[in-house]
Design an enzyme around this catalytic site. Structure first.
Site, PDB file in Angstrom:
ATOM      1  N   ASP A  12      32.465  -2.538 -36.495  1.00  0.00           N
ATOM      2  CA  ASP A  12      32.487  -3.403 -35.313  1.00  0.00           C
ATOM      3  C   ASP A  12      31.311  -4.370 -35.458  1.00  0.00           C
ATOM      4  O   ASP A  12      30.475  -4.218 -36.360  1.00  0.00           O
ATOM      5  CB  ASP A  12      32.336  -2.552 -34.034  1.00  0.00           C
ATOM      6  N   SER A  13      31.214  -5.313 -34.529  1.00  0.00           N
ATOM      7  CA  SER A  13      30.065  -6.214 -34.539  1.00  0.00           C
ATOM      8  C   SER A  13      28.816  -5.515 -34.003  1.00  0.00           C
ATOM      9  O   SER A  13      27.731  -6.093 -34.068  1.00  0.00           O
ATOM     10  CB  SER A  13      30.370  -7.435 -33.669  1.00  0.00           C
ATOM     11  N   CYS A  18      37.938  -5.358 -25.438  1.00  0.00           N
ATOM     12  CA  CYS A  18      36.838  -5.467 -26.403  1.00  0.00           C
ATOM     13  C   CYS A  18      36.184  -4.095 -26.409  1.00  0.00           C
ATOM     14  O   CYS A  18      35.979  -3.502 -25.348  1.00  0.00           O
ATOM     15  CB  CYS A  18      35.852  -6.544 -25.942  1.00  0.00           C
ATOM     16  N   CYS A  29      37.221  -3.148 -33.464  1.00  0.00           N
ATOM     17  CA  CYS A  29      36.797  -4.409 -32.858  1.00  0.00           C
ATOM     18  C   CYS A  29      38.067  -5.207 -32.602  1.00  0.00           C
ATOM     19  O   CYS A  29      38.813  -5.511 -33.543  1.00  0.00           O
ATOM     20  CB  CYS A  29      35.886  -5.139 -33.834  1.00  0.00           C
ATOM     21  N   HIS A  86      33.326  -3.080 -26.821  1.00  0.00           N
ATOM     22  CA  HIS A  86      32.029  -2.919 -26.150  1.00  0.00           C
ATOM     23  C   HIS A  86      32.200  -2.500 -24.679  1.00  0.00           C
ATOM     24  O   HIS A  86      31.322  -1.844 -24.130  1.00  0.00           O
ATOM     25  CB  HIS A  86      31.241  -4.238 -26.188  1.00  0.00           C
ATOM     26  N   GLU A 118      24.627  -4.784 -25.641  1.00  0.00           N
ATOM     27  CA  GLU A 118      23.809  -4.337 -26.777  1.00  0.00           C
ATOM     28  C   GLU A 118      22.353  -4.106 -26.341  1.00  0.00           C
ATOM     29  O   GLU A 118      21.695  -3.187 -26.817  1.00  0.00           O
ATOM     30  CB  GLU A 118      23.820  -5.396 -27.899  1.00  0.00           C
TER      31      GLU A 118
HETATM   32  N1  DGL Z   1      33.459  -5.282 -29.917  1.00  0.00           N
HETATM   33  C1  DGL Z   1      34.140  -6.442 -30.298  1.00  0.00           C
HETATM   34  C2  DGL Z   1      35.555  -6.506 -29.801  1.00  0.00           C
HETATM   35  O1  DGL Z   1      36.162  -5.476 -29.617  1.00  0.00           O
HETATM   36  C3  DGL Z   1      33.473  -7.773 -30.447  1.00  0.00           C
HETATM   37  C4  DGL Z   1      32.378  -8.161 -29.599  1.00  0.00           C
HETATM   38  C5  DGL Z   1      31.696  -9.402 -30.108  1.00  0.00           C
HETATM   39  O2  DGL Z   1      30.979  -9.275 -31.089  1.00  0.00           O
HETATM   40  O3  DGL Z   1      31.896 -10.487 -29.539  1.00  0.00           O
HETATM   41  O4  DGL Z   1      36.115  -7.544 -29.629  1.00  0.00           O
END
Ligand code: DGL
Length: 271
Positions: free
Chosen positions: A12-13, A183, A75, A185, A151
């Protein structure tokens, strides 16, 4: 690599994919996870598709070179942009991706979707919406600035609550009955999201469904007798990942390594 000893590669990011990795760890208690958080180049959401594709390719290559037996693109943004290309480039590798859970949301009448700008403008997402939500009212928000706050802050922080209110109150005022967390996150702060939305909104977190898909596609289930070990790598600092792991006992209990400032070409072999 002995395939029976391969790890499940997850990326993931940042910390978002831990919501998926945690569900995988709970469902498959013998499997080891090799996790890359690309926080040195995050957030992905506002970046052009070509950049997101290049990052996803680089991480996938590094995970496979380190013995990953399958890849979980934990992600939504990277899935929307890159998973088709990755599947073509590695036809023998099973991939599991994340996409906004619009199908289960279709039971609702007025649906809120939280996802990044890259996800909301992707062909994949538009096709999904056409397929499952053509009769419903759909309210979308690209949640600008939210991923960096997740984050940086702990759940429940005033800054996080303030940002969530700005995003969610207009949707709640328009009467959404369902909210899709598009997302990875966002499930990390699901309690805060639920507190803002109130109890009349059904919140859909796809992590468990994704873990079941991992179990279905898992090649070479681990059959040895040794204990498992989860290894975590970040392309930036590791503070946020370390802190988040403490709240995820299913992952933290088998944590072996957390390596910050990783250069992807040198992913130590954790597979
Ligand atoms: N967690 C990521 C997602 O599911 C990306 C979040 C990001 O880096 O913008 O889209």
């Amino acid at each position: 690599m002995n395939p029976a000893n391969g790890s499940i590669g997850v990326f993931d990011s940042g910390i978002g994919g831990l919501s998926v990795a945690n569900a995988v760890s709970r469902l498959l208690p013998r499997e080891s996870i090799l996790y890359v958080a690309d926080n040195g180049r995050a957030p992905y959401g506002p970046q052009p598709p070509e950049a997101i594709l290049a990052y996803s390719r680089e991480i996938t290559t590094a995970l496979l070179a380190s013995g990953a037996k399958m890849i979980v693109v934990a992600c939504n943004t990277a899935t929307a942009v890159a998973i088709d290309a990755l599947r073509q480039e590695y036809p023998a590798v099973p991939f599991v991706g994340m996409e906004p859970a619009l199908k289960p949301a279709a039971e609702g009448k007025r649906i809120g979707v939280l996802a990044t700008a890259a996800t909301l403008s992707s062909e994949r997402y538009l096709a999904l919406k056409d397929r499952y939500l053509s009769k419903q009212e759909v309210l979308e928000d690209a949640c600008v600035g939210l991923v960096p706050i997740i984050e940086a802050e702990v759940p429940g922080s005033p800054r996080l609550r303030h940002t969530l209110k700005k995003i969610l109150m207009p949707m709640v005022a328009k009467g959404i009955d369902t909210l899709v967390l598009g997302c990875t996150h966002y499930p990390m702060v699901q309690a805060d999201i639920a507190a803002v939305c109130g109890e009349n909104v059904r919140i859909i977190d796809p992590s468990v469904a994704a873990a079941k898909q991992v179990a279905r596609l898992l090649p070479y289930p681990f059959v040895g007798t040794s204990g498992r070990a989860h290894n975590f790598y970040c392309t930036g600092g590791s503070v946020s990942l370390q802190r988040t792991l403490l709240g995820l006992p299913d992952l933290n209990g088998d944590r072996a390594l957390v390596v910050p400032n990783l250069k992807l070409k040198n992913l130590p072999n954790g597979g």
